[in-house]
Design a protein around this motif. Sequence first.
Motif, PDB file in Angstrom:
ATOM      1  N   LYS A 190      -3.380   9.211 -10.054  1.00 25.72           N
ATOM      2  CA  LYS A 190      -3.237  10.482  -9.332  1.00 25.72           C
ATOM      3  C   LYS A 190      -3.959  11.585 -10.087  1.00 25.72           C
ATOM      4  O   LYS A 190      -3.804  11.720 -11.305  1.00 25.72           O
ATOM      5  N   GLN A 204      -5.616   4.045  -5.143  1.00 23.22           N
ATOM      6  CA  GLN A 204      -4.885   2.782  -5.266  1.00 23.22           C
ATOM      7  C   GLN A 204      -5.893   1.637  -5.359  1.00 23.22           C
ATOM      8  O   GLN A 204      -6.702   1.440  -4.445  1.00 23.22           O
ATOM      9  N   LEU A 230      -5.511   9.548   0.013  1.00 26.27           N
ATOM     10  CA  LEU A 230      -5.293   8.245  -0.616  1.00 26.27           C
ATOM     11  C   LEU A 230      -6.586   7.452  -0.494  1.00 26.27           C
ATOM     12  O   LEU A 230      -7.064   7.215   0.617  1.00 26.27           O
ATOM     13  N   GLU A 252      -1.839  13.463   5.093  1.00 27.93           N
ATOM     14  CA  GLU A 252      -2.749  12.734   4.199  1.00 27.93           C
ATOM     15  C   GLU A 252      -3.948  12.137   4.937  1.00 27.93           C
ATOM     16  O   GLU A 252      -3.835  11.716   6.082  1.00 27.93           O
ATOM     17  N   LEU A 293      -2.450   2.636  -9.683  1.00 29.39           N
ATOM     18  CA  LEU A 293      -2.259   3.878  -8.933  1.00 29.39           C
ATOM     19  C   LEU A 293      -2.603   5.045  -9.860  1.00 29.39           C
ATOM     20  O   LEU A 293      -1.963   5.238 -10.879  1.00 29.39           O
ATOM     21  N   LEU A 345       0.841  -1.201   0.000  1.00 33.61           N
ATOM     22  CA  LEU A 345       0.000   0.000   0.000  1.00 33.61           C
ATOM     23  C   LEU A 345       0.875   1.249   0.000  1.00 33.61           C
ATOM     24  O   LEU A 345       1.947   1.281   0.609  1.00 33.61           O
ATOM     25  N   TYR A 346       0.394   2.262  -0.657  1.00 38.49           N
ATOM     26  CA  TYR A 346       1.137   3.498  -0.893  1.00 38.49           C
ATOM     27  C   TYR A 346       1.550   4.131   0.439  1.00 38.49           C
ATOM     28  O   TYR A 346       0.758   4.182   1.392  1.00 38.49           O
ATOM     29  N   GLU A 347       2.777   4.621   0.488  1.00 35.62           N
ATOM     30  CA  GLU A 347       3.301   5.214   1.728  1.00 35.62           C
ATOM     31  C   GLU A 347       2.527   6.486   2.082  1.00 35.62           C
ATOM     32  O   GLU A 347       2.232   7.307   1.215  1.00 35.62           O
ATOM     33  N   ARG A 348       2.212   6.622   3.353  1.00 38.90           N
ATOM     34  CA  ARG A 348       1.431   7.784   3.810  1.00 38.90           C
ATOM     35  C   ARG A 348       2.231   9.069   3.677  1.00 38.90           C
ATOM     36  O   ARG A 348       3.374   9.154   4.123  1.00 38.90           O
ATOM     37  N   ARG A 349       1.600  10.075   3.071  1.00 38.09           N
ATOM     38  CA  ARG A 349       2.240  11.383   2.948  1.00 38.09           C
ATOM     39  C   ARG A 349       1.881  12.265   4.145  1.00 38.09           C
ATOM     40  O   ARG A 349       0.919  11.991   4.851  1.00 38.09           O
ATOM     41  N   ARG A 394      -6.351   8.982   4.708  1.00 38.72           N
ATOM     42  CA  ARG A 394      -6.363   7.649   4.094  1.00 38.72           C
ATOM     43  C   ARG A 394      -7.773   7.078   4.215  1.00 38.72           C
ATOM     44  O   ARG A 394      -8.322   6.976   5.317  1.00 38.72           O
ATOM     45  N   THR A 442      -5.027  10.477  -4.721  1.00 37.16           N
ATOM     46  CA  THR A 442      -4.358   9.291  -5.263  1.00 37.16           C
ATOM     47  C   THR A 442      -5.282   8.105  -5.023  1.00 37.16           C
ATOM     48  O   THR A 442      -5.723   7.881  -3.885  1.00 37.16           O
TER      49      THR A 442
END
Length: 378
Positions: free
Chosen positions: A241, A248, A213, A185, A239, A178-182, A187, A246
């Motif tokens: 954007k 996923q 996300l 962000e 993915l 899973l996409y890394e948390r910005r 989620r 974003t």
Amino acid sequence: MQRRWDIFCTVVDNFGDIGVCWRLAKQLTQDHNQMVRLWVDDLRCFSCIAPDVNPEIQQQNVQAVEICQWQKAFPEVEPADVVIEAFACELPDIYIAAMARKNKQPVWINLDYLSAEPWVAQYHRLPSPHPRFPLTKTFFFPGFVPGTGGLLREKNLLAQREVFDIAAEQAFLDQKGLYERRSGEIRIALFCYDTAPVENLIGLLSESSSPVLLIVPQGRVADRIAAILSHVASPNESLIKHQQLTVQIIPFMAQNDYDRLLWSCDINFVRGEDSFVRAQWASNPFIWNIYPQAEGAHWKKLEAFLDLYTVGMPPEMATAVREMWFCWNGGKALNAPAWVNFLALRESLMQHNKEWVKQLLEQDDLVSGLVQFVENQL
């Protein structure tokens, strides 16, 4: 005492019915040492949430549960001590006749759909004699209040939730790719029916003041989102954007992993019955997409749950929750104020949800109640 259980399940809305039955079967074996045979008419759909299930094999053992393909030409088998007819599916005639021939009548339970409506407590455990055979079926209703059958909740579920810290969350996210948390962000997990206003939601999230996300399982809703954002995404991209959003798209997860996804997200959009209950145990803010019924019968069920769930909320919080849920279920167009007001209450909602869980814990879990009921009958 160890009993033999037969659970019958027809897959109606893809994942809800089998999701409940699979959790039920596993909990009977793991928490209560029962012997369970699960009859399912759609193993392919089942395998999406239980990757160990091979849809090509008609009889198999997975996590100590015997899984059998329920076919029209039903075999002659010895009925179990306890027979669960999940969600009013109809047992095979040959099986009912075999039940009637047994010296000791099996405990026959119709496990019904979950509802918060007040009449549930009155109908819970009502007997229904069979018109032709000396058999009695008992209606068992899950519910949110004492006097109902309770909710599915494994013995160690809340303890596992308690120790799921930042490190455990990161390990889970890494494991699942899973996409890394910005920074800053939001989620969000999205699981909904085709009727949900996904186009409006994508528009709102794209224009969010914070990065978002959105995690979506593969399927028709994910395909819709890919189509909405086709101007910024290639057809096979997992993915996507667009502005602040974003998306996923992920494969379906096994149930234990799905629980962890709900624990990892700031807001959970859930649907039907199984994910709806799991979102409540997760304690994070959630939005329910109720299964649409003919003539709007689902609105009463939605209102009944909201009436229970919003007790103790400050008026502005209760209004914001009702508004967002109403919009998400098509009562009116999903709009920016409804979403922004709901989003602003994230911290307060999490505190409320923890109190809601404490309230739910005042009743036995569904499986413990079923086992106790069966022992009293046998």
